[in-house]
Design an enzyme around this catalytic site. Structure first.
Site, short mmCIF file in Angstrom:
data_model
loop_
_atom_site.label_atom_id
_atom_site.label_comp_id
_atom_site.label_asym_id
_atom_site.label_seq_id
_atom_site.Cartn_x
_atom_site.Cartn_y
_atom_site.Cartn_z
N HIS A 142 0.81 -1.22 0.00
CA HIS A 142 0.00 0.00 0.00
C HIS A 142 0.84 1.27 0.00
CE1 HIS A 142 0.45 -0.24 4.51
NE2 HIS A 142 0.49 1.07 4.38
N ASP A 172 0.37 -7.60 1.31
CA ASP A 172 0.80 -6.21 1.51
C ASP A 172 2.32 -6.09 1.53
OD1 ASP A 172 0.30 -3.52 1.68
OD2 ASP A 172 0.23 -3.48 3.87
N SER A 245 4.74 2.27 8.08
CA SER A 245 4.36 1.17 7.19
C SER A 245 5.54 0.74 6.33
CB SER A 245 3.20 1.60 6.28
OG SER A 245 2.02 1.76 7.02
#
Length: 532
Positions: A142, A172, A245
């Site tokens: 993402h 992911d 992230s």
């Protein structure tokens, strides 16, 4: 008093003063400080780079400092800065009308369209880490999905352009390659041994653009299901925020135990609940991306769900183990086999399947084109079915294969009422905005009913009752009556909700009026009551 004894007492008072200061911080909310002060000393675990004796903490009995570990890890962690370009005047122009040539405002609108500014580029930041000296970087899907430019920034402010080698939305994970021939001195390895709950963990990344930030905590839990695909996650309590992230969660040996990917937060900031993709999953995906640029996973072509006690009882199963096939996707691999909706898949190639997520992971681990030998439970019997797996499709293609659903925006309150179950039903084609001609639509659900407890809602379409197709409310009533006559405590409903299909085990406690009627419906005399 001897001078030596006096000096000992002074040292004890100074130590006591420091402990009281720590207690003041604890009262201010820094619970971690109080806990750390009470913990016994812990040496670093194995690893050649950290075989030396750990430094002692500031207080007797405190854990060792993480400084040596941070010094080792931080140079391999990067900030990932991405940019996506916008189209010229795209948003504004699509909302402007096309006026006739002779319209008095035509010239004004034409000039307005020509003067539309270019949409501002979209920028975002994340984290990542080097896994090889030749510049391969791991981050989240993402973070790197659908971007035009990627810039990698190291702790020492060195900047490099990078490109996406491959990306996998289901896990992911994305793999980047730095556009440079330089050989890098620092990179991280994945840990082969899964962490234990309670192990120390450091999260390193770029929260809010603050590169090289290090936070410490423990592994809070393993095998977490966060509703994001079939894969499990590690839960950690090290502070993880926006921008973390794709950064690593490392153990005391400096090896990556997980890739930080999500947080639970009612406020948007860290509340001590973060989730990381386990190293075993990440490493497997990275290896495939590095080799082929994509992840090719096996695909069965079914919608599946977990069993509960009600569904298991209605199927004649003693335990709620296995994965229930809710729907066979048209043109998918299973559609070319003998597999049917309502089948309970219990094994794949001899390996037991406990629930739907285990089935999804097991199938995904097999290559496309492989034969999956399934043991299924159907109508009280076990049977073997072989399905040749396809390749898991992209998200947009998968959505089109699953098809659209029904619209429950408008519905009538009329219909046949099953009072003891709290349902009001009509044939599906009569439901306003219906996109299906099959089944029986639910137009009303009593919020205090068993149906509401099982998640049924207005707009859902009952397709089957105990394996028999239904097209009218009477068919549903007949199916329920048949289940009661067999002393079943639950009836199995196949229900379609928009583009999803699932099974529900609906409790059917026998009502006192069951022998006379299953449904509350006006009689002929009642219909004519009051008519002249």
């Amino acid at each position: 008093m001897a001078s030596g004894q006096l000096e000992d007492e002074r040292r004890e008072k100074r130590a006591f003063g420091r402990v009281k200061s720590a207690g003041a911080f604890l009262g201010a909310g820094l619970l971690g400080a109080g806990l750390l002060a009470a913990m016994p000393a812990m040496p670093f675990l194995g690893g050649d780079a950290f075989a030396q004796e750990a430094r002692q903490g500031p207080l007797p009995g405190s854990p060792p400092t993480f400084a040596d570990l941070a010094d080792k890890v931080r140079p391999a962690v990067v900030s990932v800065n991405v940019k996506s370009r916008g189209a010229v005047g795209e948003t504004a122009q699509k909302d402007l009308p096309d006026l006739p040539q002779d319209h008095p405002l035509r010239e004004f609108f034409d000039q307005f369209k020509q003067n539309q500014p270019e949409r501002r580029p979209s920028r975002a930041q994340g984290s990542g880490f080097l896994i090889s000296p030749d510049g391969y970087v791991v981050t989240n899907h993402h973070v790197a999905d659908k971007v035009d430019e990627i810039e990698i920034t190291f702790e020492n402010e060195e900047k490099y352009k990078a490109k996406v080698v491959g990306s996998d939305a289901r896990t992911d994970i994305a793999l980047l390659k730095i556009d440079s021939k330089k050989k890098f001195d620092n990179w991280l390895e994945f840990e082969d041994t899964p962490p234990r709950v309670g192990d120390w963990v450091l999260a390193v990344g770029n929260p809010f653009g603050l590169g090289g930030t290090v936070t410490a905590g423990i592994v809070s839990a393993a095998g977490r299901d966060i509703g994001s695909g079939p894969y499990d996650f590690i839960q950690i309590d090290a502070a993880v925020n926006r921008g973390n992230s794709g950064g690593p969660a490392v153990d005391l040996k400096g090896k990556v135990i997980g890739v930080n990917t999500a947080i639970y937060s009612p406020s948007g900031g860290s509340v001590g609940i973060a989730f990381a993709i386990p190293a075993s999953t990440a490493k497997d995906v990275v290896d495939k991306l590095r080799e082929k640029g994509k992840v090719s996973s096996g695909w069965l072509g079914v919608q599946i769900q977990n069993l509960d006690e009600n569904i298991a009882e209605s199927q004649g199963l003693k335990t709620a183990k296995g994965a229930l096939v809710a729907k066979i996707i048209a043109d998918g691999p299973a559609a070319k086999s003998e597999l049917k909706a309502r089948d309970v898949i219990q094994q794949v190639n001899g390996r037991a399947v406990g629930n739907s997520r285990e089935l999804a992971r097991t199938i995904a681990a097999l290559p496309p084109g492989a034969d999956a030998k399934l043991r299924v439970f159907r109508n009280g019997e076990e049977r073997e079915i072989t399905v040749k797996l396809g390749e898991f499709p992209a998200n947009d293609k998968l959505a089109s294969l699953r098809g659209g659903g029904n619209d429950d925006s408008d519905s009538s309150g009329s219909g046949k009422e099953l009072e003891d179950l709290g349902l009001t039903l009509i044939p599906a084609p009569e439901f306003p905005g219906a996109k299906t001609k099959e089944g029986v639509a639910i137009v009303n659900v009593d919020p205090n009913s068993k149906a509401a407890d099982q998640g049924l809602r207005r707009g859902d379409v009952i397709v089957e009752v105990n394996g028999k197709t239904v097209s009218s409310p009477d068919d549903v009533v007949d199916g329920i009556r048949a289940a009661r006559q067999k002393n079943k405590k639950n009836v199995l409903l196949q229900v379609r909700s928009r583009d999803q299909q699932r099974f529900i085990g609906l409790p059917i406690d026998k009502s006192d009026e069951d022998e006379e009627s299953e449904a509350k419906e006006p009689t002929g005399s009642e219909k004519n009551k009051g008519k002249r």
